[in-house]
Design a protein around this motif. Structure first.
Motif: not given
Length: 235
Positions: A161-166, A211-214
């Motif tokens: 996932v490309d980050g932290v979401y709600t 936090v990123f999408d590897m």
């Protein structure tokens, strides 16, 4: 470069690619290419990798296995992944060292903090295997612990996932991504970044997490160059 020394946390599941279990050599080679871009820029790189593609202690315990035994099996799985990644990196011409929290001298150095730091200073990529060497602790906790010990500037957590979401964006299409968020906000909102032990350790030592999408090519380099990629968790 924004970061001089990083701790890269990779999940074991990511190594499966499209497979049901095990290691996909194509994914390994792609990760090695991403890491090489960073290495060529002079960034000092330490890596912790999970073992969920081979064995997960919690899953074993839920099927009746002793949790401690299961966790040690999981630690050995991380060593297998570490060896695979080490081979892929060396195929690309990088110098590496595999250090493990459990002594397995035939294939890896025992973890010694001063030696690990010296390897990093000499431009070698250091892979930390076998977690913390203790049951009941995740590889997230191992990543933060090693990051603190070797004085990393940041924890880079590569995920799908490309980050932290709600909320979980794979399940909730209305989930909103955070570009930046504080440790306190993550705790208040009950967001899932890392397990609580790892997260608290990072917060106490003021060690930021990205936090990123590897799996998005070039992300790793862009983060270290200071671009706004993924979600930055700061103090």
């Amino acid at each position: 470069m924004k970061y001089k020394r990083i701790l890269l946390k990779l999940s074991g599941e990511a190594l499966m690619g499209e497979r049901q279990y095990g290691i996909d050599p194509k994914i390994l080679a792609e990760y090695a290419d991403e890491i090489k871009q960073l290495h060529d820029k002079g960034v000092e790189i330490a890596i912790v990798i999970g073992g969920g593609n081979i064995f997960r202690g919690v899953a074993g315990a839920s099927n009746g296995m002793d949790r401690v035994q299961g966790d040690y099996m999981g630690m050995l799985a991380t060593v297998i992944n570490g060896m695979a990644l080490q081979g892929a990196l060396e195929d690309k011409g990088m110098l590496t060292r595999l250090q493990t929290a459990l002594k397995i001298e035939a294939i890896a150095e025992p973890y010694i903090k001063r030696r690990a730091v010296r390897h990093l200073e000499k431009g070698r990529i250091v892979i930390f295997g076998a977690g913390t060497g203790n049951p009941y602790f995740t590889t997230d906790t191992a990543a933060v612990l090693r990051g603190v010990e070797v004085h990393a500037d940041v924890i880079l957590k590569g995920t799908r996932v490309d980050g932290v979401y709600t909320a979980d964006p794979e399940k909730d299409k209305t989930a909103v991504k955070f570009d930046q968020i504080t440790f306190d906000e993550v705790l208040k909102k009950g967001l899932n970044v890392m397990d609580t032990t790892a997260f608290t350790l990072s917060q106490e030592n003021k060690l930021p997490i990205v936090v990123f999408d590897m799996n998005q090519k070039g992300n790793l380099l862009r983060i270290c160059e200071g671009e706004n990629v993924g979600t930055v968790v700061t103090v």
